[in-house]
Design a protein around this motif. Structure first.
Motif, PDB file in Angstrom:
ATOM      1  N   LYS A   5      48.972  50.571  42.504  1.00  0.00           N
ATOM      2  CA  LYS A   5      49.066  50.164  41.093  1.00  0.00           C
ATOM      3  C   LYS A   5      49.058  51.444  40.277  1.00  0.00           C
ATOM      4  O   LYS A   5      48.105  52.221  40.348  1.00  0.00           O
ATOM      5  CB  LYS A   5      47.904  49.269  40.679  1.00  0.00           C
ATOM      6  N   ASN A  17      39.951  40.419  43.226  1.00  0.00           N
ATOM      7  CA  ASN A  17      41.039  39.726  42.547  1.00  0.00           C
ATOM      8  C   ASN A  17      42.372  39.924  43.279  1.00  0.00           C
ATOM      9  O   ASN A  17      43.321  39.196  43.040  1.00  0.00           O
ATOM     10  CB  ASN A  17      41.144  40.197  41.095  1.00  0.00           C
ATOM     11  N   TYR A  18      42.449  40.913  44.171  1.00  0.00           N
ATOM     12  CA  TYR A  18      43.674  41.197  44.930  1.00  0.00           C
ATOM     13  C   TYR A  18      43.533  40.723  46.370  1.00  0.00           C
ATOM     14  O   TYR A  18      42.515  40.942  47.015  1.00  0.00           O
ATOM     15  CB  TYR A  18      43.960  42.695  44.958  1.00  0.00           C
ATOM     16  N   ILE A  28      47.641  38.243  43.228  1.00  0.00           N
ATOM     17  CA  ILE A  28      46.620  38.464  42.217  1.00  0.00           C
ATOM     18  C   ILE A  28      46.065  37.093  41.870  1.00  0.00           C
ATOM     19  O   ILE A  28      46.775  36.232  41.359  1.00  0.00           O
ATOM     20  CB  ILE A  28      47.196  39.164  40.980  1.00  0.00           C
ATOM     21  N   ALA A  31      45.456  36.753  36.996  1.00  0.00           N
ATOM     22  CA  ALA A  31      45.971  37.931  36.305  1.00  0.00           C
ATOM     23  C   ALA A  31      45.204  38.157  35.010  1.00  0.00           C
ATOM     24  O   ALA A  31      45.003  37.243  34.221  1.00  0.00           O
ATOM     25  CB  ALA A  31      47.456  37.770  36.027  1.00  0.00           C
ATOM     26  N   ASP A  35      45.180  44.017  34.755  1.00  0.00           N
ATOM     27  CA  ASP A  35      46.084  44.058  35.908  1.00  0.00           C
ATOM     28  C   ASP A  35      47.491  44.516  35.534  1.00  0.00           C
ATOM     29  O   ASP A  35      48.323  44.727  36.417  1.00  0.00           O
ATOM     30  CB  ASP A  35      46.164  42.675  36.571  1.00  0.00           C
ATOM     31  N   TYR A  39      53.522  48.145  40.023  1.00  0.00           N
ATOM     32  CA  TYR A  39      53.086  47.887  41.393  1.00  0.00           C
ATOM     33  C   TYR A  39      54.176  48.327  42.366  1.00  0.00           C
ATOM     34  O   TYR A  39      55.360  48.049  42.154  1.00  0.00           O
ATOM     35  CB  TYR A  39      52.781  46.400  41.579  1.00  0.00           C
TER      36      TYR A  39
END
Length: 65
Positions: A5, A17-18, A28, A31, A35, A39
């Protein structure tokens, strides 16, 4: 396979969260404004390291506090 990222490695073990699926997809969960970014998917072996084109993620909405 790995994900970046904004050029920095995503540690999906620390950032809950990932999720990186068995197929290598980045998921994700929810989101957030944090975020947003570029990517990039990467793969490497002994001989080489390759990166995909970056994809921009934009998140709209309000930050929930």
């Amino acid at each position: 396979m790995f994900w970046l990222k904004d050029g920095e490695s995503i540690d999906h073990l620390k950032e809950i969260n990932y999720i990186i699926s068995n197929e290598g997809n980045l998921i994700i969960n929810q989101a957030r404004l944090a975020d947003m970014g570029n990517y990039t998917c990467g793969a490497q072996n002994i001989a080489s390291r390759r990166l995909s084109e970056s994809a921009r993620l934009t998140v709209y909405g309000k930050e929930i506090k």
